[in-house]
Scaffold this active site. Structure first.
Site, short mmCIF file in Angstrom:
data_model
loop_
_atom_site.label_atom_id
_atom_site.label_comp_id
_atom_site.label_asym_id
_atom_site.label_seq_id
_atom_site.Cartn_x
_atom_site.Cartn_y
_atom_site.Cartn_z
N GLN A 40 -1.80 -2.79 2.72
CA GLN A 40 -1.85 -4.25 2.64
C GLN A 40 -1.14 -4.80 1.41
OE1 GLN A 40 -5.97 -5.38 2.95
NE2 GLN A 40 -6.24 -4.31 4.90
N CYS A 41 -0.08 -4.15 1.00
CA CYS A 41 0.66 -4.54 -0.20
C CYS A 41 1.94 -5.27 0.21
CB CYS A 41 1.00 -3.26 -0.98
SG CYS A 41 1.98 -3.52 -2.46
#
Length: 167
Positions: A40-41
């Site tokens: 989720q970066c």
């Protein structure tokens, strides 16, 4: 002999995504790119895409990419190992091995990561700064280069090619 300090990446044992031990000596003779990954970066899409491109291009020439999920940066890898595998393999068609989730900094950092950091400190000290820090390890298990999270995998292709061409 057991007290001998570990000087090569090949001296370490890590856990795979199913919790099984993996002796990194199985990668002797391979060029390794070791990366701490997160799902989720902001860097996820570009890194996974380019890592897969590098792997497809060079896996038959001796490149292995070892991905270690880590939730220490902005809690951007909250899933369990199964969810992480599903994400990487389905969304990005990642074929390279994804290992057990690890800490890369602090007292509980994985021994492999302590070794990587002590071999190649970063610009601002040893600690890993963010997701997708990359370490290039030669065929003998020596850490030869460290790249920042913002360094795109394709931009290090020339270093990979050069090391693959050496004996």
């Amino acid at each position: 002999m057991a007290s001998q300090s570990k000087t090569s990446v090949h001296d370490f044992t890590v856990k795979d995504a199913k919790g099984q031990d993996v002796d990194l000596s199985i990668y002797k003779g391979k060029l390794l790119l070791i990366v701490n990954v997160a799902s989720q970066c902001g860097l996820t899409n570009s890194n996974y895409t380019e890592l897969s491109q590098l792997y497809d291009k060079y896996k038959n020439q001796g490149l292995e990419i070892l991905a270690f999920p880590c939730n220490q940066f902005g809690a951007q890898e909250p899933g369990d190992n199964e969810q992480i595998q599903e994400f990487a393999c389905t969304r990005f068609k990642a074929e390279f091995p994804i290992f057990d989730k690890v800490d890369v900094n602090g007292d509980n950092a994985a021994p492999l990561y302590k070794h990587l950091k002590s071999s190649k400190g970063g610009l601002f000290g040893d600690s890993i700064k963010w997701n997708f820090s990359k370490f290039l390890v030669d065929k003998e298990g020596n850490v030869v280069e460290r790249y920042a999270p913002t360094t795109s995998p394709l931009s290090i292709e020339k270093d990979i090619k050069k090391l693959l061409e050496t004996a």
